[in-house]
Design an enzyme around this catalytic site. Structure first.
Site, PDB file in Angstrom:
ATOM      1  N   GLU A 135      27.838  26.051  65.752  1.00 27.51           N
ATOM      2  CA  GLU A 135      27.349  24.975  64.871  1.00 27.51           C
ATOM      3  C   GLU A 135      28.389  23.870  64.941  1.00 27.51           C
ATOM      4  O   GLU A 135      29.449  23.966  64.330  1.00 27.51           O
ATOM      5  CB  GLU A 135      27.202  25.485  63.429  1.00 27.51           C
ATOM      6  CG  GLU A 135      26.221  26.632  63.250  1.00 27.51           C
ATOM      7  CD  GLU A 135      24.763  26.217  63.387  1.00 27.51           C
ATOM      8  OE1 GLU A 135      24.479  25.003  63.427  1.00 27.51           O
ATOM      9  OE2 GLU A 135      23.911  27.117  63.474  1.00 27.51           O
ATOM     10  N   CYS A 183      29.167  17.470  58.457  1.00 24.44           N
ATOM     11  CA  CYS A 183      28.524  17.466  59.782  1.00 24.44           C
ATOM     12  C   CYS A 183      27.239  16.668  59.765  1.00 24.44           C
ATOM     13  O   CYS A 183      26.940  15.942  60.698  1.00 24.44           O
ATOM     14  CB  CYS A 183      28.261  18.896  60.238  1.00 24.44           C
ATOM     15  SG  CYS A 183      27.212  19.837  59.106  1.00 24.44           S
TER      16      CYS A 183
END
Ligand code: NAD
Length: 473
Positions: free
Chosen positions: A222, A257
């Protein structure tokens, strides 16, 4: 040796420390975790889930204390920290509610034969996590990995190791290791590690994927994002919507993110957008000590980040971007950066073309939908995106043209999250998914036991002689 973590709002204050795990200890820790995995996976699923339910309850009841520690070590506002701990507890409960559907065996017995599909744990999971949401990003791995019957070796970031270490103590079969890249390399390369789950940046992701590739160990990655937020020409935002949009870029000082990292607005509506955006930012952004209740933006993580972000903004200004300051830091020796919007820098400016990971967002204008689709997709990253329109159907149609793992409609960042929606990037933002049933499946492999019907007494099903005939020809 110990890793000390300072308070980024007051760097002279040491919040706490954790012991460094020697690289030479990895072998023994991996063997121990592997040994314990047999007993843990042999427990009936309901027993494992009971342990996780108790951990969720403890996490929820310790939330205030844990949030105060997280705010001091990470610089995130205290309300966000409470939110993160509460969300982690909710996620553990969600795992418990959905685990049986994913981790139970599937039995099929019909004319084609008898088939048992058994989801098997990998044994030992190595989980490596970043500092920006250390609790939820660790629990996203620990919850499903443990429910599935794996044990976990968790390596959190040295930049926020304290709260997550306390949280890991509430969970069964979890060992925390502290250290840097060398320790991670040894962990990922260990032959008894069955799978690696990583959240973090591009550079670490590449070196972890390389080590895992060498060891033939599967990985979930990720990684970072450079999310576009695209406002279609019919966008209609209330004052509250503008505030939510400001937080989509500036929550955790932009160090998220899936923050809205590039804003694309139709050229003929840019002035109107900017006025309302600046007004909302001035209402809502207050930069200061994250432990104060009315502070909405704390410091960034360290001095290096302050300098990296201010260099990006200076560079964007030098290339013609107009810097609009939305809120100023309080000064002093804390790692504070101002919240800024940079108006119309060229697309190849690093503030636009790379993940800025800080409180500085570019505002870009466009003329046609085709143009904005091209520019929004013109990135190696594909984590998140958002589309804003008064017409939800139109927004959904437009979303299908964006290259992103998930696209929010009329919101962006945490306010768009759902436990049932798989989360993860496409392109170089990684592979594998967290949340939802897809996130649970990452921690098991399906194994099969099969008695084909054709070979069973009185059996039927596949053409009986198809394969032998093919072999003899
Ligand atoms: P980072 O990559 O520097 O660190 C993450 C972890 O990897 C830490 O535990 C660190 O100690 C370790 N690490 C660092 N360098 C390494 C190396 N060379 N080899 C092995 N391990 C290494 O990331 P960070 O600064 O902590 O977090 C910021 C990044 O994480 C951003 O790019 C952000 O977008 C990304 N992120 C992604 C998600 C997501 O779900 N996709 C969520 C949060 C953060």
């Amino acid at each position: 040796m110990r890793i000390q973590r300072e308070n980024p709002a007051r760097p002279r204050e040491i919040v706490g420390s954790v012991p460094v795990t020697p690289v030479t200890a990895v072998d023994e820790l991996a063997r121990a975790a592997h040994g314990r995995a047999r007993g843990w996976s042999a427990l009936p699923l309901p027993q494992r889930l009971n342990r996780l339910r108790s951990a969720a309850a403890e996490l929820a009841s310790d939330a205030d204390e844990l949030a105060a520690l997280l705010a001091r070590e990470s610089g995130k506002p205290i309300a966000d920290c409470r939110g993160e701990i509460g969300f982690a507890a909710r996620y553990l409960e969600w795992v418990c509610a959905h685990a049986a559907a994913v981790y139970g065996p599937t039995e099929i017995d019909d004319a084609e034969g008898r088939l048992t599909l058994t989801p098997r744990p990998y044994g030992v999971i190595a989980a490596v996590t970043p500092w920006n949401a250390p609790v939820i990003l660790s629990v996203l791995k620990l919850g499903p990995a443990l429910a599935a019957g794996n044990t976990v070796l968790l390596k959190p970031s040295p930049l926020a190791p304290l709260t997550v270490t306390a949280v890991a103590e509430l969970l069964p079969e979890t060992t925390v290791l502290h250290g840097g890249a060398e320790l991670v390399q040894a962990l990922v390369a260990h032959p008894l590690v069955g799978k690696v789950a990583f959240t973090g940046g591009d550079a670490a992701g590449r070196s972890i994927a390389a080590a895992a590739g060498q060891a033939l160990t599967p990985v979930v990655l990720e990684l970072g994002g450079n999310d576009p937020a695209v406002f279609l020409d019919d966008f209609a935002l209330t004052a509250d919507d503008y505030e939510r949009l400001v937080l989509a870029s500036f929550a955790t000082s932009g160090q998220v993110c899936m923050a809205a990292k590039r804003l694309y607005v139709p050229q003929h509506r840019a002035e109107e957008f900017l006025d309302a955006y600046v007004a909302a930012a001035q209402r809502i952004l207050r930069i200061g000590d994250p432990c104060e209740d009315d502070v909405t933006m704390g410091p960034v993580v360290n001095r290096v980040a302050v300098e990296r972000i201010s260099a990006l903004v200076r560079d964007a200004a030098a290339r013609g971007g107009e810097v609009v300051t939305l809120a100023r830091g309080p000064g002093g020796d804390g790692y504070f950066a101002d919240a800024v919007l940079v108006r119309t820098p060229p697309d190849d400016t690093p503030l636009v073309s790379t993940e800025q990971f800080g409180p500085s967002v570019p505002l870009l204008t466009y003329r046609t939908e085709d143009e904005v689709v091209f520019r929004a997709n013109d990135s190696v990253l594909g984590l998140g995106a958002s589309v804003w329109s008064a017409d939800e159907d139109r927004a959904f149609r437009f979303a299908a043209r964006l290259e992103a793992g998930f696209t929010f409609v009329n919101t962006h960042n945490r306010t768009g999250m759902s436990l049932r929606a798989p989360f993860g990037g496409i392109k170089r933002s990684g592979f594998g998914r967290e949340y939802a049933e897809e996130g649970l499946r990452e921690y098991v492999q399906t194994t099969v036991t099969h008695a084909p019907g054709v070979f069973r007494p009185g059996g039927a099903g596949l053409p009986a002689r198809a394969y032998p005939a093919a072999q003899s020809s």
